[in-house]
Design a protein around this motif. Structure first.
Motif, mmCIF file in Angstrom:
data_model
loop_
_atom_site.group_PDB
_atom_site.id
_atom_site.type_symbol
_atom_site.label_atom_id
_atom_site.label_comp_id
_atom_site.label_asym_id
_atom_site.label_seq_id
_atom_site.Cartn_x
_atom_site.Cartn_y
_atom_site.Cartn_z
ATOM 1 N N TRP A 82 6.160 3.368 0.722
ATOM 2 C CA TRP A 82 4.984 2.870 0.001
ATOM 3 C C TRP A 82 5.377 1.850 -1.068
ATOM 4 O O TRP A 82 6.300 2.077 -1.840
ATOM 5 N N VAL A 84 3.392 -0.807 -3.980
ATOM 6 C CA VAL A 84 2.163 -1.291 -4.625
ATOM 7 C C VAL A 84 2.516 -2.526 -5.443
ATOM 8 O O VAL A 84 3.636 -2.658 -5.939
ATOM 9 N N VAL A 108 -1.560 -2.648 -1.610
ATOM 10 C CA VAL A 108 -0.876 -1.408 -1.248
ATOM 11 C C VAL A 108 -0.323 -1.617 0.151
ATOM 12 O O VAL A 108 -1.049 -2.048 1.046
ATOM 13 N N THR A 119 -1.091 -3.169 5.299
ATOM 14 C CA THR A 119 -1.321 -3.625 3.933
ATOM 15 C C THR A 119 -2.820 -3.734 3.672
ATOM 16 O O THR A 119 -3.568 -4.242 4.509
#
Length: 142
Positions: A82, A84, A108, A119
């Motif tokens: 992950w 961000v 994200v 995405t």
């Protein structure tokens, strides 16, 4: 790791139009100069780019257009899968108000597999609160 760079470009564009059997050729000489910086600090990366651009006759109406553009971004690798980030973009021009804009974009990204990324991004125009958009992309590398 810190990376700093600079760049510049000088060019010319041409536009042709025909009116009443006469061909008009308009030329726009332009240049841009700027720089970028990136700081990789482990799970957090910071990057920025800024440049100044000048057109002699961008609108083909006999007037120069100058503008400044910049973008900054913070990317955080939360886990191996992950990521961000938040990006801020701004464009400013004294001659052409239509270019003036400020945007913020949170992203994200989820790595579903080693070669597959999903995405989601939201783009909010800070200059006009009614203008926003969302984008989702699926990237597959072979």
């Amino acid at each position: 790791e810190l990376v700093v760079g600079g760049f510049g470009y000088r060019g010319r564009s041409e536009a042709e139009s025909e009116a009443g059997g006469v061909t008009l050729v308009r030329r726009d000489d332009f240049w841009l100069a700027g720089g970028d910086i990136e700081l990789d600090a482990g799970p957090i990366n910071l990057s920025g780019i800024a440049y100044y651009r000048r057109h002699e006759d961008a609108l083909l109406q006999g007037g120069e257009v100058n503008y400044f553009a910049g973008r900054g971004q913070v990317v955080w690798g939360v886990t191996r899968g992950w990521t961000v980030s938040v990006a801020y973009e701004e464009v400013r021009s004294k001659e052409l108000d239509a270019l003036d804009t400020r945007k913020v974009s949170p992203h994200v990204t989820w790595a579903l597999r080693q070669n597959v990324l999903l995405t989601a991004e939201w783009r909010q125009n800070l200059s006009d609160a009614d203008r926003s958009s969302g984008v989702a992309t699926l990237d597959v590398a072979f």
